[in-house]
Scaffold this motif. Sequence first.
Motif, short mmCIF file in Angstrom:
data_model
loop_
_atom_site.label_atom_id
_atom_site.label_comp_id
_atom_site.label_asym_id
_atom_site.label_seq_id
_atom_site.Cartn_x
_atom_site.Cartn_y
_atom_site.Cartn_z
N LEU A 37 0.82 -1.22 0.00
CA LEU A 37 0.00 0.00 0.00
C LEU A 37 0.85 1.27 0.00
CD1 LEU A 37 -2.94 0.91 -0.11
CD2 LEU A 37 -2.86 1.13 2.38
N GLU A 38 2.00 1.25 0.69
CA GLU A 38 2.83 2.46 0.71
C GLU A 38 3.32 2.81 -0.69
OE1 GLU A 38 6.06 4.87 3.32
OE2 GLU A 38 5.87 2.73 3.70
N TYR A 40 1.76 2.25 -3.49
CA TYR A 40 0.60 2.84 -4.17
C TYR A 40 0.39 4.29 -3.72
CZ TYR A 40 -4.31 4.04 -4.74
OH TYR A 40 -5.47 4.70 -5.00
N LEU A 41 0.41 4.53 -2.41
CA LEU A 41 0.19 5.88 -1.90
C LEU A 41 1.26 6.84 -2.41
CD1 LEU A 41 -0.82 4.96 1.76
CD2 LEU A 41 -2.34 5.67 -0.10
N THR A 42 2.49 6.37 -2.53
CA THR A 42 3.57 7.19 -3.09
C THR A 42 3.27 7.50 -4.55
OG1 THR A 42 5.18 6.22 -1.57
CG2 THR A 42 6.05 7.30 -3.55
N ALA A 43 2.85 6.48 -5.30
CA ALA A 43 2.58 6.65 -6.74
C ALA A 43 1.47 7.65 -7.01
CB ALA A 43 2.24 5.30 -7.37
N ILE A 44 0.47 7.74 -6.11
CA ILE A 44 -0.62 8.68 -6.35
C ILE A 44 -0.37 10.04 -5.70
CG2 ILE A 44 -2.33 6.87 -6.73
CD1 ILE A 44 -3.48 7.53 -3.93
N GLY A 45 0.82 10.22 -5.11
CA GLY A 45 1.21 11.55 -4.67
C GLY A 45 1.01 11.87 -3.20
N GLY A 126 -3.51 14.31 -12.55
CA GLY A 126 -3.88 13.01 -12.03
C GLY A 126 -3.47 11.91 -12.99
N GLN A 127 -3.78 10.69 -12.61
CA GLN A 127 -3.44 9.55 -13.44
C GLN A 127 -4.54 8.50 -13.40
OE1 GLN A 127 0.19 7.73 -11.90
NE2 GLN A 127 -0.09 8.85 -10.02
N LYS A 128 -4.56 7.70 -14.44
CA LYS A 128 -5.57 6.64 -14.52
C LYS A 128 -5.31 5.62 -13.42
CE LYS A 128 -7.82 3.48 -17.70
NZ LYS A 128 -7.94 3.02 -19.06
N GLU A 129 -6.39 5.15 -12.85
CA GLU A 129 -6.30 4.20 -11.74
C GLU A 129 -7.44 3.19 -11.85
OE1 GLU A 129 -6.79 4.41 -6.91
OE2 GLU A 129 -6.18 6.22 -7.97
N PHE A 144 -5.69 -2.02 -5.74
CA PHE A 144 -5.44 -0.70 -6.35
C PHE A 144 -4.36 -0.88 -7.42
CE2 PHE A 144 -6.45 -0.21 -1.89
CZ PHE A 144 -7.35 0.84 -1.84
N GLU A 145 -4.61 -0.37 -8.62
CA GLU A 145 -3.61 -0.43 -9.68
C GLU A 145 -3.42 0.95 -10.28
OE1 GLU A 145 -4.10 -3.87 -12.44
OE2 GLU A 145 -5.91 -4.23 -11.23
N VAL A 146 -2.17 1.41 -10.29
CA VAL A 146 -1.82 2.67 -10.94
C VAL A 146 -0.43 2.45 -11.56
CG1 VAL A 146 -0.88 3.73 -8.84
CG2 VAL A 146 -1.67 5.19 -10.70
N GLY A 147 -0.34 2.69 -12.89
CA GLY A 147 0.91 2.37 -13.58
C GLY A 147 1.21 0.89 -13.39
N ASP A 148 2.46 0.58 -12.97
CA ASP A 148 2.81 -0.82 -12.75
C ASP A 148 2.75 -1.21 -11.27
OD1 ASP A 148 4.99 0.65 -11.90
OD2 ASP A 148 6.49 -0.55 -12.99
N ILE A 149 2.17 -0.34 -10.45
CA ILE A 149 2.03 -0.60 -9.01
C ILE A 149 0.70 -1.32 -8.75
CG2 ILE A 149 1.85 0.44 -6.71
CD1 ILE A 149 4.56 1.00 -7.95
N VAL A 150 0.76 -2.39 -7.98
CA VAL A 150 -0.44 -3.11 -7.55
C VAL A 150 -0.37 -3.25 -6.03
CG1 VAL A 150 -1.76 -5.26 -7.69
CG2 VAL A 150 -0.57 -4.39 -9.71
#
Length: 164
Positions: A37-38, A40-45, A126-129, A144-150
């Motif tokens: 989860l950390e 993912y949270l980093t990836a979404i800012g 923002g980014q697609k999620e 949660f998926e954003v970019g290559d982060i799951v």
Amino acid sequence: MSTAKQPQHGGGGAPAAAASDKVNFQGKYKWTRNEELEDYLTAIGFNWVTRKMVLHTTPPELVIAQDGDAFILKFNCPTQNKKDLAFTVGQEFEDTQHDGNPVKVIPAWEGKKLVLTFEPKEEGKGQKEKQTRELLEDELVHTFEVGDIVARRIFKRIPVQHPE
């Protein structure tokens, strides 16, 4: 706060899954653990302080009200902003991300999974999620998926207490 409208039945949008594929998510769930989860949270800012608050504060509860394809998701956590998300599968709606950027949300069934795709309304903001919820025995797995982060948050269903 969400700009999503209250669930309404009928209307256009993408077709829902066959009735046999629909899952009853209704209930109350208590958080049990996170996976990645950390990241993912980093990836979404999320900044460092906010990430630590999310990861190390009172575990959240999730309450899901469901009437067919209509959902209301309530996230209850004493140390974080409360946010209800109301939607109907197959009906696109607007919401805002944590940073205030507007997104288009597309709820859909993928087999027995409830999937919400978030797409920025403005390019570069923002980014697609993709967020997926599925029931595995007595656990609700929120992916949660954003970019290559799951990442995943796993919740356990709280049994309904019946008065004696």
